[in-house]
Design a protein around this motif. Structure first.
Motif, PDB file in Angstrom:
ATOM      1  N   GLN A   1       9.730  -7.669  57.981  1.00 54.94           N
ATOM      2  CA  GLN A   1       9.971  -8.036  59.364  1.00 54.94           C
ATOM      3  C   GLN A   1      10.814  -6.951  60.048  1.00 54.94           C
ATOM      4  N   GLU A   2      10.434  -6.602  61.244  1.00 55.42           N
ATOM      5  CA  GLU A   2      11.119  -5.534  61.960  1.00 55.42           C
ATOM      6  C   GLU A   2      12.515  -5.969  62.369  1.00 55.42           C
ATOM      7  N   GLN A   3      13.460  -5.045  62.224  1.00 55.25           N
ATOM      8  CA  GLN A   3      14.836  -5.296  62.637  1.00 55.25           C
ATOM      9  C   GLN A   3      15.363  -4.091  63.406  1.00 55.25           C
ATOM     10  N   LEU A   4      16.220  -4.372  64.379  1.00 52.13           N
ATOM     11  CA  LEU A   4      16.842  -3.323  65.178  1.00 52.13           C
ATOM     12  C   LEU A   4      18.351  -3.494  65.103  1.00 52.13           C
ATOM     13  N   GLN A   5      19.069  -2.383  64.959  1.00 53.81           N
ATOM     14  CA  GLN A   5      20.514  -2.434  64.819  1.00 53.81           C
ATOM     15  C   GLN A   5      21.156  -1.360  65.683  1.00 53.81           C
ATOM     16  N   GLU A   6      22.033  -1.798  66.590  1.00 50.64           N
ATOM     17  CA  GLU A   6      22.761  -0.863  67.443  1.00 50.64           C
ATOM     18  C   GLU A   6      24.003  -0.357  66.722  1.00 50.64           C
ATOM     19  N   SER A   7      24.373   0.892  66.990  1.00 52.09           N
ATOM     20  CA  SER A   7      25.607   1.431  66.431  1.00 52.09           C
ATOM     21  C   SER A   7      26.193   2.442  67.405  1.00 52.09           C
ATOM     22  N   GLY A   8      27.522   2.547  67.361  1.00 52.37           N
ATOM     23  CA  GLY A   8      28.209   3.474  68.246  1.00 52.37           C
ATOM     24  C   GLY A   8      29.629   3.010  68.494  1.00 52.37           C
ATOM     25  N   PRO A   9      30.390   3.793  69.249  1.00 46.37           N
ATOM     26  CA  PRO A   9      31.784   3.442  69.507  1.00 46.37           C
ATOM     27  C   PRO A   9      31.912   2.204  70.381  1.00 46.37           C
ATOM     28  N   GLY A  10      32.919   1.414  70.093  1.00 46.51           N
ATOM     29  CA  GLY A  10      33.165   0.225  70.880  1.00 46.51           C
ATOM     30  C   GLY A  10      34.062   0.483  72.085  1.00 46.51           C
ATOM     31  N   LEU A  11      34.695   1.646  72.121  1.00 42.98           N
ATOM     32  CA  LEU A  11      35.606   1.975  73.211  1.00 42.98           C
ATOM     33  C   LEU A  11      35.326   3.401  73.675  1.00 42.98           C
ATOM     34  N   VAL A  12      35.133   3.547  74.969  1.00 43.94           N
ATOM     35  CA  VAL A  12      34.859   4.853  75.565  1.00 43.94           C
ATOM     36  C   VAL A  12      35.786   5.031  76.764  1.00 43.94           C
ATOM     37  N   LYS A  13      36.287   6.235  76.932  1.00 42.25           N
ATOM     38  CA  LYS A  13      37.187   6.504  78.062  1.00 42.25           C
ATOM     39  C   LYS A  13      36.388   6.773  79.328  1.00 42.25           C
ATOM     40  N   PRO A  14      36.935   6.428  80.460  1.00 45.24           N
ATOM     41  CA  PRO A  14      36.265   6.731  81.735  1.00 45.24           C
ATOM     42  C   PRO A  14      35.951   8.223  81.847  1.00 45.24           C
ATOM     43  N   SER A  15      34.832   8.511  82.445  1.00 44.96           N
ATOM     44  CA  SER A  15      34.283   9.849  82.688  1.00 44.96           C
ATOM     45  C   SER A  15      33.590  10.438  81.463  1.00 44.96           C
ATOM     46  N   GLN A  16      33.738   9.817  80.303  1.00 42.26           N
ATOM     47  CA  GLN A  16      33.077  10.331  79.108  1.00 42.26           C
ATOM     48  C   GLN A  16      31.633   9.849  79.051  1.00 42.26           C
ATOM     49  N   THR A  17      30.914  10.320  78.023  1.00 42.03           N
ATOM     50  CA  THR A  17      29.536   9.910  77.794  1.00 42.03           C
ATOM     51  C   THR A  17      29.472   8.883  76.669  1.00 42.03           C
TER      52      THR A  17
END
Length: 122
Positions: free
Chosen positions: A1-17
């Motif tokens: 069965q297909e699964q999708l999982q997001e990953s990345g930082p939970g906190l980003v500063k203003p003006s950043q990407t």
């Protein structure tokens, strides 16, 4: 069965990407006639479609985000990645990646990851 999982930082500063990656298992991101999308839900608001990358590699973006968004993919890793530049606190939201048969679809259509919280704050 297909699964999708997001990953990345939970906190980003203003003006950043903000960069988030979606890893797909149980299926291929090059499967014909499939669109791999990013949506988000800001606190207290509804779902917003952000953009998608097609099985062909073509990309589609929301007009309201077009100047700040890009979506790329790594077919060798079966992943696609969201990049959102110049973020502000208004970009704080739960971000979801998903697979749909039509561009712009929102849940309950398609299949989606569980979501990841991103907060924009200094």
């Amino acid at each position: 069965q297909e699964q999708l999982q997001e990953s990345g930082p939970g906190l980003v500063k203003p003006s950043q990407t903000l960069s988030l990656t979606c890893t797909v298992s149980g299926g291929s991101i090059t499967t014909d006639n499939v669109y791999w999308s990013w949506i988000r839900r800001p606190p207290g608001k509804g779902l917003e479609w952000m953009g998608a990358i097609a099985y062909s590699g073509n990309t589609y973006y929301s007009p309201s985000l077009k100047s700040r968004i890009s979506i790329s993919r790594d077919t060798s890793k079966n992943q696609f990645t969201l990049h959102l530049s110049s973020v502000t606190p208004e970009d704080t939201a739960v971000y979801y990646c998903g697979r749909t048969a039509v561009i712009g679809q929102l849940p309950p259509f398609g299949s989606w990851g569980q979501g990841t919280q991103v907060t924009v704050s200094s």
